[in-house]
Write an enzyme that holds these catalytic residues in place. Structure first.
Site, PDB file in Angstrom:
ATOM      1  N   MET A  29       0.839  -1.245   0.020  1.00 46.06           N
ATOM      2  CA  MET A  29       0.113   0.120  -0.124  1.00 46.06           C
ATOM      3  C   MET A  29       0.914   1.192  -0.129  1.00 46.06           C
ATOM      4  O   MET A  29       1.517   1.489   0.969  1.00 46.06           O
ATOM      5  CB  MET A  29      -1.047  -0.083   1.074  1.00 46.06           C
ATOM      6  CG  MET A  29      -1.924  -0.923   1.061  1.00 46.06           C
ATOM      7  SD  MET A  29      -3.465  -0.784   2.518  1.00 46.06           S
ATOM      8  CE  MET A  29      -2.553  -2.002   3.641  1.00 46.06           C
ATOM      9  N   CYS A 113      -2.556  -1.082 -10.607  1.00 47.15           N
ATOM     10  CA  CYS A 113      -2.686   0.332 -10.115  1.00 47.15           C
ATOM     11  C   CYS A 113      -3.905   1.272 -11.230  1.00 47.15           C
ATOM     12  O   CYS A 113      -3.524   0.966 -12.434  1.00 47.15           O
ATOM     13  CB  CYS A 113      -1.391   1.131 -10.550  1.00 47.15           C
ATOM     14  SG  CYS A 113      -1.567   2.889  -9.931  1.00 47.15           S
ATOM     15  N   LYS A 153       0.683  -8.958  -9.031  1.00 50.28           N
ATOM     16  CA  LYS A 153      -0.656  -8.570  -8.447  1.00 50.28           C
ATOM     17  C   LYS A 153      -1.260  -7.651  -9.299  1.00 50.28           C
ATOM     18  O   LYS A 153      -0.879  -6.982 -10.130  1.00 50.28           O
ATOM     19  CB  LYS A 153      -0.369  -7.940  -7.041  1.00 50.28           C
ATOM     20  CG  LYS A 153      -1.579  -7.350  -6.385  1.00 50.28           C
ATOM     21  CD  LYS A 153      -1.220  -6.878  -5.066  1.00 50.28           C
ATOM     22  CE  LYS A 153      -2.485  -6.388  -4.181  1.00 50.28           C
ATOM     23  NZ  LYS A 153      -2.689  -5.064  -4.860  1.00 50.28           N
ATOM     24  N   ASN A 214      -7.322 -11.456  -2.740  1.00 45.70           N
ATOM     25  CA  ASN A 214      -7.091 -10.300  -2.260  1.00 45.70           C
ATOM     26  C   ASN A 214      -8.565  -9.699  -2.514  1.00 45.70           C
ATOM     27  O   ASN A 214      -9.012  -9.570  -3.403  1.00 45.70           O
ATOM     28  CB  ASN A 214      -6.135  -9.378  -2.737  1.00 45.70           C
ATOM     29  CG  ASN A 214      -5.987  -8.013  -2.536  1.00 45.70           C
ATOM     30  OD1 ASN A 214      -5.818  -7.178  -3.293  1.00 45.70           O
ATOM     31  ND2 ASN A 214      -6.300  -7.845  -1.157  1.00 45.70           N
ATOM     32  N   GLY A 215      -9.004  -8.737  -1.277  1.00 46.26           N
ATOM     33  CA  GLY A 215     -10.194  -8.117  -1.545  1.00 46.26           C
ATOM     34  C   GLY A 215     -11.148  -8.327  -0.507  1.00 46.26           C
ATOM     35  O   GLY A 215     -11.695  -9.397  -0.254  1.00 46.26           O
TER      36      GLY A 215
HETATM   37  C1  LIG Z   1      -4.097   3.468   0.512  1.00 47.38           C
HETATM   38  C2  LIG Z   1      -3.741   2.384  -0.264  1.00 47.38           C
HETATM   39  C3  LIG Z   1      -2.517   2.045  -1.228  1.00 47.38           C
HETATM   40  C4  LIG Z   1      -2.426   1.108  -1.813  1.00 47.38           C
HETATM   41  N1  LIG Z   1      -1.330   0.966  -2.817  1.00 47.38           N
HETATM   42  C5  LIG Z   1      -1.114  -0.131  -3.486  1.00 47.38           C
HETATM   43  C6  LIG Z   1       0.424  -0.418  -4.225  1.00 47.38           C
HETATM   44  O1  LIG Z   1       1.122   0.389  -4.117  1.00 47.38           O
HETATM   45  N2  LIG Z   1       0.305  -1.562  -4.893  1.00 47.38           N
HETATM   46  C7  LIG Z   1      -0.639  -2.407  -5.206  1.00 47.38           C
HETATM   47  O2  LIG Z   1      -0.680  -3.356  -5.676  1.00 47.38           O
HETATM   48  N3  LIG Z   1      -2.006  -2.294  -4.489  1.00 47.38           N
HETATM   49  C8  LIG Z   1      -2.086  -1.214  -3.858  1.00 47.38           C
HETATM   50  N4  LIG Z   1      -3.338  -0.844  -2.936  1.00 47.38           N
HETATM   51  C9  LIG Z   1      -4.251  -2.128  -3.244  1.00 47.38           C
HETATM   52  C10 LIG Z   1      -4.282  -3.210  -2.156  1.00 47.38           C
HETATM   53  O3  LIG Z   1      -2.874  -3.605  -2.088  1.00 47.38           O
HETATM   54  C11 LIG Z   1      -5.508  -4.024  -2.296  1.00 47.38           C
HETATM   55  O4  LIG Z   1      -5.109  -4.733  -3.420  1.00 47.38           O
HETATM   56  C12 LIG Z   1      -6.631  -3.560  -2.211  1.00 47.38           C
HETATM   57  O5  LIG Z   1      -6.648  -2.521  -1.078  1.00 47.38           O
HETATM   58  C13 LIG Z   1      -7.843  -4.453  -1.996  1.00 47.38           C
HETATM   59  O6  LIG Z   1      -7.492  -5.385  -0.829  1.00 47.38           O
HETATM   60  P1  LIG Z   1      -8.335  -4.959   0.439  1.00 47.38           P
HETATM   61  O7  LIG Z   1      -9.854  -5.102   0.383  1.00 47.38           O
HETATM   62  O8  LIG Z   1      -7.774  -6.034   1.676  1.00 47.38           O
HETATM   63  O9  LIG Z   1      -8.129  -3.511   0.914  1.00 47.38           O
HETATM   64  C14 LIG Z   1      -3.485   0.057  -2.140  1.00 47.38           C
HETATM   65  C15 LIG Z   1      -4.654   0.335  -1.397  1.00 47.38           C
HETATM   66  C16 LIG Z   1      -4.659   1.365  -0.601  1.00 47.38           C
HETATM   67  C17 LIG Z   1      -5.988   1.571   0.407  1.00 47.38           C
END
Ligand SMILES: Cc1cc2nc3c(=O)[nH]c(=O)nc-3n(C[C@H](O)[C@H](O)[C@H](O)COP(=O)(O)O)c2cc1C
Length: 381
Positions: A29, A113, A153, A214-215
């Protein structure tokens, strides 16, 4: 006890030579998963803790800010980094440097992204459409990584009419990736709606390499349900751990088939907050720590009956003394309200149409590279 799991079996996953046990991965993140945050999370349980996203080109150019994002604390292991890039040569160079200098144990490539400034140039979540280029990026990364495992990813695709997750998974497997992680939303969805776990199961059925789901894992039972429903090898935790690093303890318990503890009292959270702030101040500097910590403070207090004043004060935090003053006024015996356990935190935006380069779908079989500017800093997601 808040809940128990009925899974008496223990689970473990692997990413190449790395045992991921319990099979839990901290999602990359941007702006969040720096070394201090990883240290706080890791304290609560083993697993794999991925860095913030690092732009391959900035790494190759030796940008000092990027070097700090790509750094690990002494003793941190395994050292897991996420790279963003669109040019196979640049990605290979970045991987080669990291591996040759012995700086990493695992490399994840970002194909998910959804930031418009990235997708409109063809990077991030747009890249899987250009499957040959996506394959070339992964091939270059895997080749340069040698024995260090590479994963990727990605999301479901651009939108409902352009789903690419199965194809991207197959490409990753064919190019020698050690595992894949699927955020089961399209780029168009951003963070709206619910993650479509069935697609994780579908991907798992089609691949031989490990598939991480994931999600929307907000609580430990969600992870158990995701594994049960999809057969995925492990779970990737993003927003659910924002302000809740103890989710990793719950996950470790749940995967071991033990009861999941109740959420900690506010007193434990207060201690973690101070420790997190101090780690940030040590890693960056007190001024930067103050700015970085404002968002974390809001997440930490979500669900605790503090009233709005401390939250407002901490959202404008000016220094460590103020942090201690505000926290000293809170009731350490307070507990999390039941209906707050699944409170959304972090991004919730979307849906939004995806900006793409002209004729992007017509060019899907092209071998050409894309606009070099797409390799510039992205913003995660
Ligand atoms: C603040 C924030 C920053 C994120 N930055 C990235 C990132 O740099 N690379 C990436 O692959 N996913 C990034 N994501 C997505 C998360 O890795 C994840 O795929 C997404 O939040 C869904 O999972 P969750 O429902 O558990 O949050 C980001 C998500 C958030 C909330």
């Amino acid at each position: 006890m808040a809940s128990t799991t009925d899974a008496a079996t223990s689970h473990a996953a692997s990413i190449g030579p790395i045992a991921v046990d319990p099979p839990v991965v901290l999602a990359p993140m941007a702006g969040v998963t720096n070394a201090p945050f990883r240290a706080i999370c890791r304290r609560y349980g083993a697993g794999l803790y991925v860095s913030e996203m690092v732009t391959a080109r900035a790494l190759v150019e030796g940008n000092p800010k990027t070097e700090l994002i790509a750094a690990f604390a002494p003793g941190e292991t395994p050292r897991s980094i996420q790279l963003y890039g669109v040019d196979p040569r640049v990605v290979g160079d970045a991987v080669g440097r990291l591996v040759d200098d012995g700086r990493v144990d695992h490399i994840d490539i970002n194909f998910g992204c959804p930031a418009p400034k990235v997708t409109k140039l063809g990077g991030g979540a747009a890249l899987p459409v250009r499957h040959r280029l996506a394959a070339a990026v992964l091939r270059s990364a895997v080749r340069a990584a040698g024995s260090v495992p590479v994963t990727v990813k990605f999301r479901l695709g651009i939108d409902e009419d352009h789903l690419t997750h199965i194809e991207t998974g197959r490409i990753a497997q064919g190019e020698g990736c050690a595992a894949v992680a699927l955020h089961a939303r399209t780029a168009e969805q951003l963070y709206s709606g619910t993650a479509r776990w069935a697609a994780i199961g579908e991907l798992k059925e089609r691949l031989e390499i490990p598939v991480f789901g994931n999600g929307d894992v907000w609580e430990a039972p969600d992870a158990m349900a995701m594994v049960a429903e999809t057969g995925c090898d492990g779970v990737v935790i993003g927003r659910g751990c924002l302000g809740r690093p103890w989710l990793f303890r719950d996950l470790a318990e749940a995967f071991a088939g033990r009861p999941v503890p109740d959420p900690p009292s506010l007193g434990e959270i207060i201690d973690v907050m101070v420790e997190h702030f101090d780690l940030l101040a040590e890693w960056f500097d007190p001024h930067r720590a103050t700015r970085e910590f404002r968002k974390h403070a809001g997440w930490y207090l979500t669900g605790y009956p503090t009233g709005p004043t401390p939250r407002r004060e901490l959202s404008q935090l000016s220094d460590r003394r103020q942090l201690l003053d505000v926290l000293a006024r809170l009731d350490p015996t307070a507990t999390m309200t039941d209906n707050a356990r699944r409170a959304r935190r972090g991004h919730t935006n979307g849906p939004r149409p995806v900006s793409l380069p002209d004729r992007w779908f017509e060019l899907r079989d092209s071998d050409d590279g894309i606009d070099a500017a797409a390799g510039d800093a992205a913003s995660g997601g």
